[in-house]
Design an enzyme around this catalytic site. Sequence first.
Site, short mmCIF file in Angstrom:
data_model
loop_
_atom_site.label_atom_id
_atom_site.label_comp_id
_atom_site.label_asym_id
_atom_site.label_seq_id
_atom_site.Cartn_x
_atom_site.Cartn_y
_atom_site.Cartn_z
NE ARG A 166 -3.96 -2.16 0.80
CZ ARG A 166 -3.91 -3.37 0.23
NH1 ARG A 166 -3.03 -3.63 -0.73
NH2 ARG A 166 -4.76 -4.30 0.58
CB SER A 239 -9.02 -1.54 4.10
OG SER A 239 -9.43 -2.73 3.50
CD GLU A 335 -5.72 1.17 2.27
OE1 GLU A 335 -5.36 0.11 2.80
OE2 GLU A 335 -6.53 1.22 1.32
P1 FAD Z 1 -8.57 9.06 -5.06
O1 FAD Z 1 -9.23 8.60 -3.82
O2 FAD Z 1 -9.25 10.09 -5.88
O3 FAD Z 1 -7.11 9.58 -4.70
C1 FAD Z 1 -6.27 8.82 -3.87
C2 FAD Z 1 -4.91 9.54 -3.77
O4 FAD Z 1 -4.26 9.51 -5.04
C3 FAD Z 1 -5.03 11.01 -3.40
O5 FAD Z 1 -3.91 11.34 -2.60
C4 FAD Z 1 -4.95 11.74 -4.72
O6 FAD Z 1 -4.42 13.04 -4.57
C5 FAD Z 1 -4.01 10.85 -5.51
N1 FAD Z 1 -4.24 10.79 -6.95
C6 FAD Z 1 -5.38 10.41 -7.57
N2 FAD Z 1 -5.19 10.40 -8.91
C7 FAD Z 1 -3.92 10.81 -9.13
C8 FAD Z 1 -3.13 11.01 -10.31
N3 FAD Z 1 -3.60 10.80 -11.55
N4 FAD Z 1 -1.85 11.45 -10.15
C9 FAD Z 1 -1.33 11.68 -8.90
N5 FAD Z 1 -2.04 11.51 -7.77
C10 FAD Z 1 -3.31 11.07 -7.88
N6 FAD Z 1 -7.63 -0.35 -2.44
C11 FAD Z 1 -6.82 -1.43 -2.60
O7 FAD Z 1 -5.60 -1.28 -2.69
N7 FAD Z 1 -7.34 -2.68 -2.67
C12 FAD Z 1 -8.66 -2.93 -2.59
O8 FAD Z 1 -9.09 -4.07 -2.67
C13 FAD Z 1 -9.55 -1.81 -2.40
N8 FAD Z 1 -10.88 -2.00 -2.27
C14 FAD Z 1 -11.69 -0.94 -2.04
C15 FAD Z 1 -13.07 -1.17 -1.89
C16 FAD Z 1 -13.94 -0.11 -1.67
C17 FAD Z 1 -15.41 -0.37 -1.49
C18 FAD Z 1 -13.43 1.22 -1.61
C19 FAD Z 1 -14.35 2.38 -1.42
C20 FAD Z 1 -12.07 1.45 -1.76
C21 FAD Z 1 -11.18 0.37 -1.97
N9 FAD Z 1 -9.79 0.56 -2.13
C22 FAD Z 1 -8.98 -0.51 -2.33
C23 FAD Z 1 -9.23 1.91 -2.05
C24 FAD Z 1 -9.28 2.70 -3.40
O9 FAD Z 1 -10.30 2.21 -4.22
C25 FAD Z 1 -7.96 2.62 -4.17
O10 FAD Z 1 -6.91 3.11 -3.38
C26 FAD Z 1 -8.02 3.40 -5.49
O11 FAD Z 1 -6.83 3.18 -6.22
C27 FAD Z 1 -8.21 4.90 -5.31
O12 FAD Z 1 -8.45 5.45 -6.57
P2 FAD Z 1 -9.17 6.83 -6.76
O13 FAD Z 1 -9.13 7.17 -8.21
O14 FAD Z 1 -10.52 6.80 -6.15
O15 FAD Z 1 -8.20 7.80 -5.96
P1 NAP Z 2 -9.97 -11.38 4.08
O1 NAP Z 2 -10.01 -12.29 2.90
O2 NAP Z 2 -11.05 -11.46 5.11
O3 NAP Z 2 -8.57 -11.50 4.80
C1 NAP Z 2 -8.32 -10.74 5.99
C2 NAP Z 2 -6.90 -10.24 5.92
O4 NAP Z 2 -6.00 -11.32 5.94
C3 NAP Z 2 -6.70 -9.49 4.64
O5 NAP Z 2 -6.59 -8.16 5.02
C4 NAP Z 2 -5.45 -10.07 4.03
O6 NAP Z 2 -4.38 -9.14 3.97
C5 NAP Z 2 -5.03 -11.19 4.93
N1 NAP Z 2 -4.92 -12.47 4.20
C6 NAP Z 2 -5.93 -13.29 3.84
N2 NAP Z 2 -5.45 -14.38 3.22
C7 NAP Z 2 -4.10 -14.24 3.19
C8 NAP Z 2 -3.04 -15.04 2.69
N3 NAP Z 2 -3.26 -16.22 2.11
N4 NAP Z 2 -1.78 -14.57 2.81
C9 NAP Z 2 -1.54 -13.40 3.38
N5 NAP Z 2 -2.50 -12.60 3.88
C10 NAP Z 2 -3.77 -13.02 3.80
O7 NAP Z 2 -9.88 -9.85 3.54
P2 NAP Z 2 -10.99 -8.90 2.97
O8 NAP Z 2 -11.13 -7.75 3.85
O9 NAP Z 2 -12.22 -9.66 2.55
O10 NAP Z 2 -10.31 -8.36 1.64
C11 NAP Z 2 -9.95 -9.24 0.60
C12 NAP Z 2 -8.82 -8.66 -0.21
O11 NAP Z 2 -9.23 -7.41 -0.79
C13 NAP Z 2 -7.60 -8.35 0.65
O12 NAP Z 2 -6.44 -8.59 -0.11
C14 NAP Z 2 -7.74 -6.88 0.96
O13 NAP Z 2 -6.49 -6.24 1.16
C15 NAP Z 2 -8.42 -6.35 -0.30
N6 NAP Z 2 -9.28 -5.20 0.03
C16 NAP Z 2 -8.65 -4.01 0.22
C17 NAP Z 2 -9.41 -2.87 0.51
C18 NAP Z 2 -8.75 -1.53 0.66
O14 NAP Z 2 -9.45 -0.53 0.72
N7 NAP Z 2 -7.45 -1.46 0.73
C19 NAP Z 2 -10.79 -2.96 0.64
C20 NAP Z 2 -11.37 -4.21 0.48
C21 NAP Z 2 -10.61 -5.32 0.17
P3 NAP Z 2 -4.12 -8.11 2.75
O15 NAP Z 2 -5.10 -7.02 2.97
O16 NAP Z 2 -2.71 -7.67 3.03
O17 NAP Z 2 -4.28 -8.77 1.46
#
Ligand code: FAD
Ligand code: NAP
Length: 339
Positions: A166, A239, A335
Amino acid sequence: MSLQVRSQVSLKPYNSFGVDVQARLFAEAHSDADVREALAYAQSHDVPLLVIGGGSNLLLTADIQALVLRMASRGIRVLSDDGSKVLIEAEAGEPWHPFVQHTLLQGLSGLENLSLIPGTVGAAPMQNIGAYGVEIKDVFAGLTALDRQSGELREFNLDECNFAYRDSLFKQEPGRWLILRVRFILDRKAHLHLEYGPVRQRLTEQGIEHPTASDVSQAICSIRNEKLPDPAVLGNAGSFFKNPLVSAQLAATLKGQYPDLVAYAQPDGQVKLAAGWLIERAGWKGFREADAGVHKLQALVLVNYGSATGLQLLDLAQRIQKDISERFQVDLEMEPNRY
Ligand code: FAD
Ligand code: NAP
């Protein structure tokens, strides 16, 4: 199309938490020329520039005294195709999930585990988006960014992006790099990652023994739809906390106290704890105060039931951090990007 700058625009439709704050100035960039025009405008009016994509990783805690520039540039192109590997480029404003679907429809594998993540292509490198065992760094081929300090374009290869869990160079140097387009190297032959969480189990339940990349994408979409609130229905930013990395010693101590602790050993000897487990165990799951709450099904997700302010969400997050620190001696890091 030349840049249209509007004053005092509500950002409620532009952040997935649905927090209602005003941008002093707001514009959408459809091209590199719009981006340059926005930078010049911000400079000549002496206001900062805040770039956003889909607003799905933002926590807005006050009115934004800046020119908010929403990236809306579109375009997907294949740069090379040797019959096996395909180099594909997308503009920053392309919505992420439709881009993933586009690649799958072309028979390309690599992005399937990252299905249904909201947001844009341009923001994906910011935190090296990841899910179900895959991060964009695994298929990343390069990106073009504008250096806001020098005004010059710069090409980045994988090594130069400092991608980590991340995290990336672009997050480490906030406000410097404006990502214009991103390139991925995808495969005509699928190399699937199925060992994470419930992915294989879901495919088995569906009777799919030899899945395609599209099967994996569909399985992940169905798992995510069951577990995660849809921001269009219930405001959230996914998250809210990163999964903390702790020492093996602390993980062992906690495991002794809580045998059901969810923990994953990392190659560097540290242990990743599931932040959602810690928060749930501390009793926060389903907590609600006014319109700020912790999701009923996933304790890692803070939600806005309607009119929560960014400060109320932040206050809740800080109380959770304090509680987790006191109970487990673990520091949780937020995050979403806070403004
Ligand atoms: P924004 O929220 O608009 O911006 C995020 C940051 O990036 C800000 O600091 C902004 O200034 C900067 N930014 C945006 N665009 C640019 C650009 N073109 N150049 C430079 N800076 C920029 N994240 C995960 O990693 N894994 C997941 O599984 C995941 N699941 C999600 C599920 C849900 C329901 C939600 C709501 C979010 C989830 N996220 C997840 C978080 C999010 O979707 C990601 O981080 C996504 O990449 C953000 O994109 P955005 O365009 O909405 O960015
Ligand atoms: P999950 O499957 O319930 O798992 C819980 C946590 O355990 C996750 O956060 C994941 O870490 C870790 N995990 C599970 N299996 C693993 C493995 N085999 N090895 C190492 N780590 C393991 O998680 P969830 O919340 O439903 O999300 C599923 C996936 O989507 C995850 O990868 C999560 O990161 C991603 N997600 C991210 C966001 C976001 O906003 N960043 C939102 C929703 C979902 P990791 O998170 O490090 O993978």
